[in-house]
Structure formats: structure tokens, C-alpha cells
Design an enzyme around this catalytic site. Structure first.
Site, PDB file in Angstrom:
ATOM      1  CG  LEU A  62      -7.314  16.820   4.455  1.00 45.12           C
ATOM      2  CD1 LEU A  62      -6.982  16.108   3.249  1.00 45.12           C
ATOM      3  CD2 LEU A  62      -8.560  17.804   4.302  1.00 45.12           C
ATOM      4  N   GLY A  63      -7.875  13.955   8.267  1.00 49.13           N
ATOM      5  CA  GLY A  63      -8.376  12.907   8.853  1.00 49.13           C
ATOM      6  C   GLY A  63      -7.197  11.808   9.202  1.00 49.13           C
ATOM      7  CD  GLN A  64      -4.884   8.636  12.712  1.00 49.90           C
ATOM      8  OE1 GLN A  64      -4.533  10.054  12.600  1.00 49.90           O
ATOM      9  NE2 GLN A  64      -3.973   7.790  12.316  1.00 49.90           N
ATOM     10  N   GLY A  65      -6.182   8.207   8.329  1.00 49.34           N
ATOM     11  CA  GLY A  65      -6.341   7.120   7.463  1.00 49.34           C
ATOM     12  C   GLY A  65      -5.953   5.728   8.193  1.00 49.34           C
ATOM     13  N   GLY A  66      -6.011   4.878   7.359  1.00 51.12           N
ATOM     14  CA  GLY A  66      -5.613   3.549   7.984  1.00 51.12           C
ATOM     15  C   GLY A  66      -4.065   3.350   8.301  1.00 51.12           C
ATOM     16  CG  PHE A  67      -1.860   2.202   5.945  1.00 52.68           C
ATOM     17  CD1 PHE A  67      -3.065   2.213   5.233  1.00 52.68           C
ATOM     18  CD2 PHE A  67      -1.324   0.971   6.371  1.00 52.68           C
ATOM     19  CE1 PHE A  67      -3.725   1.210   4.867  1.00 52.68           C
ATOM     20  CE2 PHE A  67      -1.855  -0.163   5.946  1.00 52.68           C
ATOM     21  CZ  PHE A  67      -2.970  -0.019   5.115  1.00 52.68           C
ATOM     22  N   GLY A  68      -1.982   6.170   8.848  1.00 50.27           N
ATOM     23  CA  GLY A  68      -1.508   7.153   9.182  1.00 50.27           C
ATOM     24  C   GLY A  68      -2.231   8.608   8.999  1.00 50.27           C
ATOM     25  CE  LYS A  77      -3.460   7.897   3.894  1.00 55.82           C
ATOM     26  NZ  LYS A  77      -4.244   6.716   3.678  1.00 55.82           N
ATOM     27  CG  ASP A 108      -9.720  -0.776   6.220  1.00 55.98           C
ATOM     28  OD1 ASP A 108     -10.722  -1.193   6.608  1.00 55.98           O
ATOM     29  OD2 ASP A 108      -9.020   0.097   6.899  1.00 55.98           O
TER      30      ASP A 108
END
Ligand SMILES: *[C@@H]1O[C@H](CO)[C@@H](O)[C@H](O)[C@H]1NC(C)=O
Ligand SMILES: *[C@@H]1O[C@H](CO)[C@@H](O)[C@H](O)[C@H]1NC(C)=O
Ligand SMILES: *[C@@H]1O[C@H](CO)[C@@H](O)[C@H](O)[C@H]1NC(C)=O
Ligand SMILES: *[C@@H]1O[C@H](CO)[C@@H](O)[C@H](O)[C@H]1NC(C)=O
Ligand SMILES: *[C@@H]1O[C@H](CO)[C@@H](O)[C@H](O)[C@H]1NC(C)=O
Ligand SMILES: *[C@@H]1O[C@H](CO)[C@@H](O)[C@H](O)[C@H]1NC(C)=O
Ligand SMILES: *[C@@H]1O[C@H](CO)[C@@H](O)[C@H](O)[C@H]1NC(C)=O
Ligand SMILES: *[C@@H]1O[C@H](CO)[C@@H](O)[C@H](O)[C@H]1NC(C)=O
Ligand SMILES: *[C@@H]1O[C@H](CO)[C@@H](O)[C@H](O)[C@H]1NC(C)=O
Ligand SMILES: *[C@@H]1O[C@H](CO)[C@@H](O)[C@H](O)[C@H]1NC(C)=O
Ligand SMILES: *[C@@H]1O[C@H](CO)[C@@H](O)[C@H](O)[C@H]1NC(C)=O
Ligand SMILES: CC(=O)N[C@H]1CO[C@H](CO)[C@@H](O)[C@@H]1O
Length: 805
Positions: free
Chosen positions: A498-504, A520, A617
Site C-alpha cells: 500500500l505504501g511506505q510508512g515511517g517505520f517500514g 506494517k 510525524d
């Protein structure tokens, strides 16, 4: 402008004559007239009305070089009540005002052949003179003719933003002249702004403030004493206000009853506020005696059709009794969907159609679809007439000045109806449908009336479907099996990412039972102990709030650490906000609710949960939207899970996202809940404007915040509103912008806490004035940047990625 040459000395010739001879006439002190050949120069000379009340001359709204010809009260600080050349100033003190031989007033500059302003090219006087009268009117007439009705031109017919006593607002129906007030563009710019006050003739004439021709506020109809939407505007002890409606004219005007009032004006402020300003003789400033709008219900049709707006009720918008919300699935307390009749008026059968609900102290609804009978009919006769006509939905008396007389009836939807709690408003009678009790549609959500409904209606009306609070169970955190997670995500297949979050990275998954989840996959490099991690996750799983993404469980196995969240089908806020098409889906109401939701979620993290959690964030891509567009903060609490050196309050490595970082964090690495407040402020402004703070800005400003600040200072902050937002409440938008600016103040202590933010969002408590934040970059005279630059350039700042150890 093309000027006509005639046998009389034309303006051109006159100008040339003046200029070629370099003729300068001696200043005549305290004169009140202007005659051809004796211009008024911008050398400090002015015209002063015979009683000494008004003064006319050149002025600058600020210390700028722009010079305008204006009229002001002589005894009060130079606040112009009229401006001649409002959109074409003279630069520098070279201007002059002259009267041509035919009676045209002209503003131009010495040695210039262009005309900056002229009164009218239609006058044909032989011996004209222009007089500044003691009521503030500046008029051109034939010398010797003192009849006020024979003015060839008068400033009173061309108002700027101010109505003086004796001036007329409205229509001369014979000539078609419509006198309206138009706001200044900003506090320092007299050119026409977006707001106009005037009279609309449709149906029964009404007072309106328009914003770029969209009705913004309806002052409403005159009920013999006052405009029902503007109680308090014309204090009868101080003013003799009149509203004349006849075949020749529709005009409003007022005069002063109290001689101790030095001056009184009605002004459309550059921010769209309509103000009544008074000034007592001897005082030095204007006193704001009355202003509008005052509350959300003053916004035109704030609740939609057939609803009533009551700012003091717990539920601001309610359907009129016997009306149902138009679309129950999207009904929301402040949603302007409006309402429709539960069942049509049963007109053929005259029995049972005579029930009316009386609304006391109401602002009479929009009268553009109303019919007025001004004869001295009684209220009872009015009711009879209404009952006889199937399209009549409501009635009221049309004139309450002496006894209630005259009849006004609404032949369609009831719109822009509101209630007043104090003085103001009048009685309105809204027609009910009588319906039988076997009708099982027991879904009238709200009943509003000041009188109890007939008892046989009561059962129906109070049988409302209460909105059920979904009670969430206090779950223990389930531990997911790695195989389950791998199956659900198809081994973390790239197409499920789905996407790249802050932690992975985050993957979409589907559990065996069909439930959709978001997984995640945390960075493998963390050295945090397993138990520690688990404990943290359990605590975070207990953080339950409507505006936080719900953590369903986690998986710790085979070196993998994953967090399993509820899946948000609508994705993240940034995908809407910054997308040309999807942004259309976010109207103002939705955006406002998103702002409030985020604020509540953040408040919960900061203060209300058992942990005090700093998000670190906050940004649009970390706000997810559920199917009802309820915002959910994601990635919260992860900062705690990834505890480590770089996570101390004073961090060595700066993590976060450009554009959202507070100065103290970006520059010094100091973090607190106020850094989240800063990011939240940026978010508010992005939501309103639909622009990224760190987008490329084509103007003199480095970033969105700087741009907004400069507009805010000029009183034009609503210009930032995303064009795809549709209609919106200026009051709400302005409040949100102000809160946004407060949140992005330089010093953490100047920013509000989230609990204060939530309070300020939900009431009209006074909000402190924001100060200029340091990120504003101005251009100095040589076009180089001055002021501090923000964000600072920091090396090795990863924009969102946390560096695990
Ligand atoms: C202006 O102020 C002076 C001094 O206060 C006063 O004497 C005079 O009457 C005032 N003029 C008007 C027109 O109000
Ligand atoms: C007004 O006059 C000034 C001279 O000071 C000139 O520079 C300017 O272009 C004029 N503006 C208009 C709109 O004619
Ligand atoms: C106008 O022009 C005349 C003649 O060219 C010159 O003497 C004068 O200084 C000029 N005035 C201004 C204000 O420029
Ligand atoms: C007078 O002004 C109007 C509008 O500004 C213009 O259309 C018209 O041509 C002018 N008439 C003459 C005779 O200059
Ligand atoms: C309307 O304007 C016309 C033309 O200027 C004027 O003769 C008439 O008196 C005005 N009517 C009113 C009611 O002011
Ligand atoms: C109020 O103003 C109207 C119109 O200007 C005038 O006809 C009337 O006599 C005034 N009434 C009082 C009490 O001053
Ligand atoms: C009610 O609102 C929903 C969601 O906006 C929409 O899908 C539906 O068509 C609406 N129904 C009516 C009757 O307007
Ligand atoms: C109205 O009510 C009266 C008394 O209840 C009844 O006699 C009459 O028939 C009714 N009229 C209609 C049109 O239903
Ligand atoms: C009801 O009022 C409307 C608007 O005045 C009118 O056109 C219509 O003829 C009226 N109907 C009846 C039955 O009186
Ligand atoms: C009452 O409502 C029911 C259901 O809508 C309808 O069948 C019945 O005819 C109604 N009765 C009367 C007296 O209108
Ligand atoms: C953030 O970092 C990612 C990966 O390093 C990069 O692709 C992206 O362009 C960056 N975004 C911004 C706004 O700098
Ligand atoms: C109020 C007024 O007459 N404004 C004029 C000022 O001058 C410009 C340029 O000549 C005109 O366009 C405005 O109408």
C-alpha cells in the site's frame, strides 16, 4: 479614457493649459467648493464642508506612495468614508482633482495625459461647481441652482464601503441606479474587495452581503422596525432607520437621533464583516457598536432547506417538525442536506392541515419565494390565506412596527431560518402535516418548536432513532501467526504493498474470514527485546479512540515484526488533498470534520490516554480516512516502540518530514508535544488550501505558511481556500486558519495545547492573535530575501524514514 473634444474647453485642453503654463493656483484655505480652473492639489490643501464636519483631499491608506482622493470626518482620524479613484491611485504627491468646464470631476497627475478617475462624462453644465456638503456628500451642480434634486453628479450615488447618515442604499427603480457598498480589498488597499452589501429585489426585497456575488449573509426583510436578520443594527434610540419600498425606489437609509453622536457609519469591512461604527464627539476612535456575522447560523442557509439553525442548541441544525432529513445516511448535525416533508401537505382534505408551529424570535426565512400582502390584514386572516393555498408552507405578519399587520407567506422551501436567543426576530408559523399514528416512519430526528406540538403528534415526534454509540470491547491483543500474515499478504507480495510508512512498508491483506487488514512490516534492524516490544504493542493496542487507527494485533516470529491494523479503504488524506480529482470529494464540511477529528485524536495521544504520546510525524500521509471519511491517525506510538538514542527528547538525528517540522525540532532537535502541535497547524492549513507546505510556490514566498501569513495580514486569508471546496463558512474557515497560524508560532510556548485547540475549534471563544512566524520570507527593496528562512537546511535529514540501529 477617451475624452470628448467640444467647443467648451475640453479636459485635455484644460490639462494642457494647466501643465504648459505650470500654473499653480494659490491654496485657498477652508474652501468647500471646487470650480473649473482651480484644482485641488496634493499639497496638503483640502476642501472642508461648511459646518466643518467633513474634509476632502488626498490621502494614503498607509505610509505608501499611493495617493487617493477621499472624504473623511474631519474630527476623527483619517478614516475615509468615500474614495474617488479607489482602483487607480496616483503614485507620489503629483495628483490633482479638477472640475472640467462641463462639470466632470477628474483625478489625474501633473504632467500626465492619462485620467486616473473621472466622475461622469455625461454632464453638460455651463457654470459648474462641486461642493462638499456638511453631510459628507460631494456634488456637482450648476452654480446658482441649490436644489438637491438637480445634482448632476453626487458621491452619495457611488458609495465605496461606507454608508453615512442620510445616504441611500439600494435602488432607484426609474433610472436603474443601484447603490451598493463594496469592501476594500485589504486594510491598506481601497480597491474593490470581494464583499458587497446591497438590496436584492427578488420576491420581497432583502438586505444581503455577497461574497463575489454568492450570498454570504442575509440581512433579510424589513419588518417595519429592523431587518429580521440584523437585530441591533439600527438601535431605535440612536437612529431613525427607514426602508422604503415603492414603485420608484427600494432604499434603506438612516439618520441620527442623538446629537451627541459625532458620526455613525455602516461599513463593509475588508474581511466581510458588516459593522456599525459610532463615534462620540470628543472621542478619538470609532466604536464598533454592532457587527455581523456573529455565529455560524449567520452563514446563509447554514442548515439547508426546511431546517432551523439555533447556535445555542446542542444540535445546531434541526429539521423542522414534520420534516425529515433529506438523506438520513449522510445526515450530520451540521450537514446542510436540508429536510423534506415527511408526507405531502394533505390539501384536498382540509381537515388536519391547519396545524402550525410557532417559532418565536426567528429570523424570517428567505423571502425571495414569498408573497406579501401589505394591506392591514390580521394574523388570523394571514393564517386563513396560508391554509387555503397548498404551496404555502409558512406565514408571518409583514409589519410589526405598530400592531402586527400585513401578511407574508412562503410558497416553497423554508431556507435560512434561524432563531435568536436574545432580542430580535419575530414570530413565524410553519405548517405541519398531520399524519396518522400507524405510519411507522418513526424517524423524525429532531423537533424544534417553542410551543408543544398537539398531543396526538407527540408520539410520532419523539419516537426518534437515537444514534447508537458503538461500544468497543476491551480486547487483549491477539498475536497473529506468521503463516497467517504471509497468507493474508501473499508473502508480502509487491502488488499488495500500500505504501511506505515511517517505520517500514505497509501491505494490504485479507484474512481467511475475509476481513481486510493492513500489515506494517517493521524494519528488521531494531534491537529492541521481544518482550519489550510486545508490552509496548499491548499498551498501544489499548489506545482506543475513534480518531486513531485501530491496532488489531501483532506478529513476532522468525525475525519478523509486523503490526496488524484495521484496513482503511479510502487510504490516506494526502491522496485526496493533493489529487486534482479526488480533492473534489472533500467539501468544507468534510474537511472541517477531518480537522476536528485529527485534533481529537492528537489530544487523546497527548493528554487523555494513559500514556503521553508524542507522535513526531504528523502529516497528511499519516492520516487515514475510513469509509465515512472519519480521519484516523496512524503510526502513533511507534516512536515509543523504537526507543533508542535517537529517540530521546533531545535527538541527535532529526526524523520527521520537511514542512511539518517545528523550528526547535528542525534546528535543535528538541521535541515536545508542542512540536506535534506545530505539525498539526501545518496540516490544518494544508487541508484548507489543498496545497503542500513544501510545494513549489511561484510567488515571493518560500512556503505555504509564508504565503498564508501574508494574506492573513492583508485580511485576505480566505483566498487560500482550495477552489474545489465549494461553498464554505467564512467564519469557520477564518477560525481554522487563525488556529493553524497559532499552532505554527515560532516559540513552543506560544502554541496552544491540543486541548485548547479542540476548545477553540468547537466554540467561538476568543482566539489570541497569531504573531508573524519566522518562516515568512520577505523581499527587500533590492529583491533579495530578508528574514529567516525555514525550514533550515540540515544535512542527512531523511524525510520520513526512521533510521533504526
Ligand atoms: C470637532 O472637534 C472640536 C474640538 O473637539 C469641536 O469643537 C467641534 O465642534 C467638532 N466639530 C464637529 C463638526 O464635530
Ligand atoms: C494613475 O496615475 C499614475 C501617475 O501617478 C500613473 O502612473 C498610473 O498609471 C495611473 N493609473 C491609471 C489606472 O490610470
Ligand atoms: C511638469 O512639466 C513642466 C514642464 O515640462 C516642468 O517644469 C515641471 O517641473 C513638471 N512638474 C512635475 C511635477 O513633474
Ligand atoms: C462615456 O463613458 C462611457 C462608459 O465609461 C463610454 O462607454 C462612453 O463612450 C463615454 N462617452 C463619451 C462621449 O465619451
Ligand atoms: C431616480 O433617478 C432619476 C434620474 O436621475 C431621478 O430623476 C429621480 O428623481 C430618481 N428617483 C428617486 C426616487 O430618487
Ligand atoms: C425619520 O426619517 C424619515 C425619512 O428620512 C423622516 O420622514 C421621518 O420624519 C424621520 N422621523 C423622525 C422621528 O425623525
Ligand atoms: C444519500 O447519500 C449517499 C451518500 O452520499 C448517496 O450515495 C445516496 O445516493 C444519497 N441518497 C439520496 C436519496 O440522495
Ligand atoms: C372534517 O372533519 C369533520 C369533523 O370531524 C367531518 O365531519 C368532515 O367530514 C371532515 N371533512 C373531510 C373533507 O374529511
Ligand atoms: C397559491 O399561491 C401561489 C403564489 O401566490 C399562486 O400562484 C397560486 O395560484 C395560489 N393557489 C391557490 C389555490 O390559491
Ligand atoms: C394511516 O397510515 C397508514 C399507513 O401509511 C395508511 O394505510 C392508512 O390509510 C392511514 N390512515 C388514514 C386515516 O389516513
Ligand atoms: C522522501 O524520501 C523518499 C525515499 O528516500 C523519496 O523517494 C521521496 O521523494 C522523499 N520525499 C520528499 C518529499 O522529499
Ligand atoms: C470608483 C471609480 O470611478 N473608480 C475608477 C478609478 O479609475 C479606474 C481607471 O480609470 C476606473 O476603471 C475605475 O472605475
Amino acid at each position: 479614457m477617451q475624452l470628448r473634444i467640444s467647443c467648451k474647453p475640453s479636459i485635455f485642453l484644460l490639462l494642457r493649459l494647466l501643465l504648459s503654463t505650470g500654473l499653480v493656483y494659490p491654496a485657498i484655505d477652508a474652501r468647500n467648493i471646487l470650480i473649473p480652473g482651480q484644482p485641488l492639489y496634493d499639497d496638503g490643501t483640502t476642501l472642508i464642508s461648511s459646518g466643518g464636519r467633513f474634509e476632502l483631499g488626498f490621502f494614503s491608506p498607509t505610509a505608501s506612495r499611493r495617493r487617493y482622493v477621499g472624504i473623511w470626518y474631519r474630527n476623527i482620524s483619517q478614516t475615509p468614508v468615500w474614495v474617488a479613484n479607489r482602483s487607480s491611485p496616483i503614485y507620489g504627491r503629483s495628483g490633482l482633482l479638477l472640475l472640467s468646464g462641463e462639470g466632470t470631476l477628474i483625478v489625474t497627475a501633473i504632467n500626465s495625459s492619462t485620467v486616473n478617475w473621472s466622475s461622469s462624462n455625461l454632464t453638460r453644465l455651463t457654470n459648474p461647481k462641486a461642493t462638499l456638503f456638511d453631510d459628507g456628500n460631494f456634488a456637482v451642480r450648476e452654480a446658482g441652482n441649490d436644489d438637491p434634486d438637480s445634482f448632476a453628479w453626487q458621491s452619495f450615488d457611488f458609495p465605496t464601503d461606507t454608508l453615512l447618515p442620510g445616504m441611500k442604499l439600494g435602488w432607484n427603480l426609474t433610472s436603474g441606479l443601484n447603490r451598493q457598498l463594496t469592501s476594500w480589498a485589504s486594510a491598506s488597499d481601497p480597491s474593490p474587495g470581494g464583499y458587497t452589501l446591497g438590496i436584492d429585489l427578488q420576491g420581497d426585497p432583502q438586505l444581503f452581503v455577497w461574497f463575489r456575488s454568492q450570498p454570504l449573509w442575509r440581512g433579510g426583510r424589513w419588518n417595519g422596525l429592523y431587518f429580521t436578520g440584523a437585530p441591533g443594527m439600527d438601535d431605535p434610540l440612536l437612529f431613525n432607520a427607514t426602508f422604503v419600498v415603492d414603485p420608484r425606489q427600494v432604499i434603506y437609509s438612516f439618520s441620527l437621533r442623538d446629537p451627541s453622536i459625532g458620526g455613525s457609519v455602516l461599513v463593509v469591512d475588508y474581511s466581510g464583516e458588516l459593522q456599525r461604527l459610532d463615534w462620540m464627539d470628543g472621542a478619538e476612535v470609532w466604536d464598533v457598536d454592532w457587527s455581523m456575522p456573529k455565529d455560524p447560523c449567520d452563514t446563509m442557509s447554514a442548515c439547508g432547506a426546511n431546517a432551523v439553525c439555533d447556535p445555542n442548541a446542542r444540535q445546531m441544525c434541526r429539521c423542522l417538525a414534520a420534516f425529515l432529513v433529506n438523506n438520513a445516511s449522510t445526515w450530520d448535525p451540521s450537514n446542510p442536506n436540508g429536510c423534506s416533508r415527511i408526507s405531502p401537505l394533505n390539501c384536498g382534505n382540509s381537515n388536519g392541515t391547519g396545524a402550525f408551529f410557532k417559532f418565536s424570535r426567528s429570523k424570517l426565512p428567505d423571502t425571495s419565494i414569498s408573497v406579501v400582502d401589505r394591506r392591514s390584514t390580521s394574523l388570523d386572516q394571514c393564517r386563513e390565506s396560508c391554509m387555503k393555498n397548498c404551496s404555502c408552507n409558512a406565514y408571518a405578519s409583514s409589519d410589526i412596527s405598530e400592531s402586527e399587520s400585513g401578511c407574508i407567506m412562503w410558497m416553497g422551501d423554508i431556507t435560512d431560518l434561524r432563531l435568536y436567543s436574545g432580542a430580535g426576530g419575530q414570530d413565524l408559523y410553519v405548517r405541519m402535516t398531520v399524519f396518522n399514528s400507524s405510519n411507522s416512519q418513526g424517524e423524525i430526528l429532531f423537533l424544534t418548536t417553542t410551543t408543544a406540538p398537539p398531543s396526538r403528534l407527540r408520539y410520532m415526534l419523539y419516537n426518534s432513532n437515537a444514534v447508537k454509540e458503538i461500544e468497543e470491547e476491551d480486547l487483549d491483543l491477539p498475536l497473529f501467526d506468521l503463516d497467517t500474515v504471509l497468507d493474508a499478504t501473499n508473502n508480502f507480495a509487491a502488488e499488495n504493498k500500500l505504501g511506505q510508512g515511517g517505520f517500514g512498508p505497509v501491505y494490504k491483506g485479507r484474512l481467511g474470514d475475509g476481513q481486510e487488514i493492513a500489515v506494517k512490516r517493521l524494519s528488521k534492524t531494531s534491537t529492541q527485546g521481544i518482550d519489550e516490544f510486545k508490552n509496548e504493542v499491548v499498551i498501544i493496542a489499548k489506545l482506543q479512540h475513534q480518531n486513531l487507527v485501530r491496532l488489531l494485533g501483532c506478529c513476532i516470529q522468525g525475525g519478523e515484526r509486523t503490526l496488524i491494523y484495521e484496513y482503511m479503504p479510502n487510504g490516506s488524506l494526502d491522496a485526496f488533498l493533493f489529487d486534482e480529482e479526488k480533492r473534489m470529494l472533500l467539501d468544507w464540511k468534510t474537511r472541517y470534520d477531518i480537522i476536528v477529528g485529527i485534533a481529537r485524536g492528537l489530544l487523546y495521544l497527548h493528554h487523555d490516554s494513559r500514556l503521553k504520546i508524542i507522535h513526531r510525524d504528523m502529516k497528511a500521509s499519516n492520516i487515514l480516512l475510513d469509509k465515512d471519511n472519519i480521519p484516523k491517525i496512524s503510526d502513533f506510538g511507534l516512536a515509543r516502540i523504537f526507543r533508542g538514542d535517537e529517540m530521546e527528547i533531545n535527538t541527535r538525528k532529526v526524523v520527521g518530514t520537511y514542512g511539518y517540522m517545528s523550528p526547535e525540532y528542525g534546528m535543535n532537535g528538541i521535541f515536545s508535544i508542542k512540536s506535534d502541535v506545530f505539525s498539526f497547524g501545518v496540516l490544518i492549513l494544508e487541508i484548507i488550501s489543498g496545497k503542500k507546505n513544501r510545494g513549489a510556490y511561484q510567488s515571493d514566498y518560500l512556503n505555504l505558511l509564508g504565503h498564508i501569513w501574508s494574506l492573513w495580514e492583508e485580511g485576505k486569508s480566505v483566498e487560500i481556500v482550495d477552489k474545489s471546496i465549494g461553498s464554505f463558512s467564512i467564519v469557520e474557515v477564518t477560525r481554522c486558519i487563525k488556529i493553524g497560524l497559532l499552532c505554527v508560532q515560532d516559540r513552543p510556548q506560544d502554541r496552544p495545547t491540543m486541548s485548547l485547540v479542540v476548545t477553540m475549534l468547537s466554540s467561538d471563544s476568543t482566539i489570541p492573535e497569531p504573531k508573524q512566524p519566522c518562516f515568512v520570507v520577505a523581499l527587500d527593496s533590492s529583491n533579495s530575501l530578508i528574514g529567516k528562512q525555514y525550514p533550515p537546511s540540515i544535512n542527512n535529514v531523511s524525510n520520513t524514514t526512521l533510521e533504526g540501529r
